[in-house]
Design a protein around this motif. Structure first.
Motif, mmCIF file in Angstrom:
data_model
loop_
_atom_site.group_PDB
_atom_site.id
_atom_site.type_symbol
_atom_site.label_atom_id
_atom_site.label_comp_id
_atom_site.label_asym_id
_atom_site.label_seq_id
_atom_site.Cartn_x
_atom_site.Cartn_y
_atom_site.Cartn_z
ATOM 1 N N LEU A 7 15.743 -29.959 13.168
ATOM 2 C CA LEU A 7 15.453 -31.078 14.059
ATOM 3 C C LEU A 7 14.219 -30.787 14.897
ATOM 4 O O LEU A 7 13.895 -29.626 15.156
ATOM 5 N N PRO A 8 13.508 -31.825 15.343
ATOM 6 C CA PRO A 8 12.359 -31.600 16.232
ATOM 7 C C PRO A 8 12.809 -30.959 17.546
ATOM 8 O O PRO A 8 13.929 -31.170 18.015
ATOM 9 N N ALA A 9 11.930 -30.127 18.117
ATOM 10 C CA ALA A 9 12.263 -29.439 19.363
ATOM 11 C C ALA A 9 12.443 -30.447 20.481
ATOM 12 O O ALA A 9 11.700 -31.414 20.603
ATOM 13 N N THR A 10 13.437 -30.224 21.306
ATOM 14 C CA THR A 10 13.702 -31.133 22.406
ATOM 15 C C THR A 10 12.868 -30.762 23.618
ATOM 16 O O THR A 10 12.299 -29.676 23.698
ATOM 17 N N GLU A 11 12.787 -31.641 24.562
ATOM 18 C CA GLU A 11 12.039 -31.418 25.789
ATOM 19 C C GLU A 11 12.938 -30.718 26.808
ATOM 20 O O GLU A 11 13.935 -31.272 27.267
ATOM 21 N N SER A 12 12.601 -29.461 27.102
ATOM 22 C CA SER A 12 13.362 -28.681 28.080
ATOM 23 C C SER A 12 12.392 -27.745 28.796
ATOM 24 O O SER A 12 11.334 -27.393 28.255
ATOM 25 N N PRO A 13 12.718 -27.293 30.016
ATOM 26 C CA PRO A 13 11.814 -26.388 30.758
ATOM 27 C C PRO A 13 11.517 -25.098 29.993
ATOM 28 O O PRO A 13 10.373 -24.633 29.964
ATOM 29 N N GLU A 54 7.776 -24.070 28.698
ATOM 30 C CA GLU A 54 7.112 -22.849 29.164
ATOM 31 C C GLU A 54 6.666 -21.983 27.993
ATOM 32 O O GLU A 54 5.532 -21.482 27.964
ATOM 33 N N GLU A 55 7.538 -21.822 27.003
ATOM 34 C CA GLU A 55 7.178 -21.016 25.837
ATOM 35 C C GLU A 55 6.060 -21.671 25.038
ATOM 36 O O GLU A 55 5.135 -20.994 24.559
ATOM 37 N N PHE A 56 6.131 -22.987 24.907
ATOM 38 C CA PHE A 56 5.094 -23.703 24.166
ATOM 39 C C PHE A 56 3.743 -23.575 24.860
ATOM 40 O O PHE A 56 2.716 -23.340 24.207
ATOM 41 N N ASP A 57 3.726 -23.720 26.197
ATOM 42 C CA ASP A 57 2.471 -23.614 26.947
ATOM 43 C C ASP A 57 1.881 -22.212 26.835
ATOM 44 O O ASP A 57 0.661 -22.044 26.704
ATOM 45 N N THR A 58 2.739 -21.181 26.853
ATOM 46 C CA THR A 58 2.243 -19.800 26.733
ATOM 47 C C THR A 58 1.600 -19.568 25.377
ATOM 48 O O THR A 58 0.487 -19.010 25.285
ATOM 49 N N GLU A 59 2.275 -19.998 24.315
ATOM 50 C CA GLU A 59 1.718 -19.817 22.974
ATOM 51 C C GLU A 59 0.441 -20.652 22.802
ATOM 52 O O GLU A 59 -0.517 -20.199 22.162
ATOM 53 N N TYR A 60 0.435 -21.829 23.365
ATOM 54 C CA TYR A 60 -0.745 -22.670 23.253
ATOM 55 C C TYR A 60 -1.942 -22.032 23.962
ATOM 56 O O TYR A 60 -3.067 -22.032 23.426
ATOM 57 N N GLU A 61 -1.723 -21.467 25.142
ATOM 58 C CA GLU A 61 -2.807 -20.815 25.874
ATOM 59 C C GLU A 61 -3.309 -19.586 25.133
ATOM 60 O O GLU A 61 -4.519 -19.323 25.097
ATOM 61 N N ASP A 62 -2.403 -18.817 24.522
ATOM 62 C CA ASP A 62 -2.818 -17.634 23.754
ATOM 63 C C ASP A 62 -3.683 -18.036 22.562
ATOM 64 O O ASP A 62 -4.710 -17.399 22.277
ATOM 65 N N VAL A 63 -3.279 -19.077 21.867
ATOM 66 C CA VAL A 63 -4.053 -19.530 20.710
ATOM 67 C C VAL A 63 -5.432 -20.033 21.143
ATOM 68 O O VAL A 63 -6.458 -19.712 20.516
#
Length: 327
Positions: free
Chosen positions: A253-259, A263-272
């Motif tokens: 299933l698509p990832a749900t919106e949760s804190p 936070e994990e998505f933003d960290t990985e996005y900034e690293d990339v």
């Protein structure tokens, strides 16, 4: 009744003469013309009121689609159309529907007569071959449960033509077969209108089916949630196969919106993004280094020609300063 209406010479060619026109009639003109006739009957309190309107559609060669209509006004004794009103309404529709053109006119009559030829000649100033669509009043209406086709509709379409008789030409009509062209939205609207907006339409049935499917899905999801809660609380036995299937389902299933996820998505996005910026910066520095080296080589050649010491490699090349020998 005028003399033109009693003219014994028919203005419609025999059925042996066929038209090569491919004509499609949409439901909206059918509803508009029928509503126009009903309203004029109530207004004039007669069963055979005079009805006149314009046909709008598209034409590509011999393929014609009748998509919309609008009513027309007449002047004097009803033999002349109000040209000012016609052009004004046509231009208004053109602004809203730029793809639609004036392709003909409609009226209500049993068959075309010489009176319709007179109207045809007036409309010829706006299009070379204006089509004629006639609504033929009938006593029995088409059943709402029957399939709407050109055979059970009280409409007849005619294409204008010329007939040579006694070395003289006259305007006549050729009956053109047509088909009813309906899209999904048009079928729903026609079905709803035919049944007076009552329940039991295909749209209502479709929505009820979707509601039942969503309700069943919600009930099954609640069963799974209740089972997982019972397992976590220790009140239910673990079924590892069911838990693995549930875990695989959750992973698909698509990832749900949760804190935590955000936070994990933003960290990985900034690293990339940081890695991409570092790579771009390194590439730009390398290009700049090569450009400086080439520039120093060119300057060095000019200075050697004048006996002036030169530096072959710049600081970014990290190759030091080299002096030419004086000759």
């Amino acid at each position: 009744m005028s003399a033109m209406d009693t003219d014994e010479l028919s203005v419609v060619l025999p059925s042996t003469t066929t038209s090569g026109l491919s004509l499609s009639l949409h439901p909206l003109p059918i509803l508009n013309i029928s509503e126009h006739l009903t309203r004029m009957k109530l207004r004039t309190n007669t069963n055979t009121p005079f009805v006149l309107g314009a046909l709008l559609g598209t034409q590509n060669g011999r393929e014609v689609d009748i998509v919309n209509t609008f009513e027309l006004a007449v002047e004097g004794d009803g033999q002349l159309i109000d040209h000012a009103f016609f052009t004004h309404r046509r231009d208004q529709y053109k602004q809203v529907f730029p793809s639609l053109e004036f392709i003909g006119w409609y009226t209500v009559a049993p068959i075309p007569t010489a009176k319709h030829i007179a109207f045809h000649e007036q409309f010829s100033a706006y299009t070379p071959t204006p089509l004629l669509l006639i609504l033929q009043p009938i006593s029995s209406a088409v059943s709402s449960n029957s399939t709407i086709t050109s055979q059970n509709l009280p409409f007849r379409a005619y294409e204008p033509s010329l007939e040579i008789r006694d070395r003289k030409s006259r305007s006549v009509f050729i009956e053109a077969p047509f088909t009813v062209e309906t899209g999904e939205a048009e079928r729903i609207a026609v079905d709803w209108t035919a049944k007076g907006g009552a329940g039991g339409t295909s749209l209502e049935s479709h929505l009820q089916t979707q509601r039942a499917a969503i309700k069943m899905l919600h009930e099954r999801i609640m069963v799974l949630v209740k089972y997982v809660a019972e397992v976590v609380a220790g009140r239910a036995t673990k079924d590892h196969a069911a838990l693995r299937s549930l875990s695989a389902l959750m992973a698909s299933l698509p990832a749900t919106e949760s804190p935590g996820f955000r936070e994990e998505f933003d960290t990985e996005y900034e690293d990339v993004q940081l890695t991409a910026y570092l790579s771009s910066l390194t590439k730009s520095a390398n290009i700049l280094n090569d450009l400086v080296d080439k520039h120093i080589v060119i300057i060095g050649r000019d200075e050697r020609g004048q006996g002036i010491p030169s530096r072959r490699r710049g600081p970014m090349g990290n190759r030091g300063i080299e002096w030419d020998r004086m000759h």
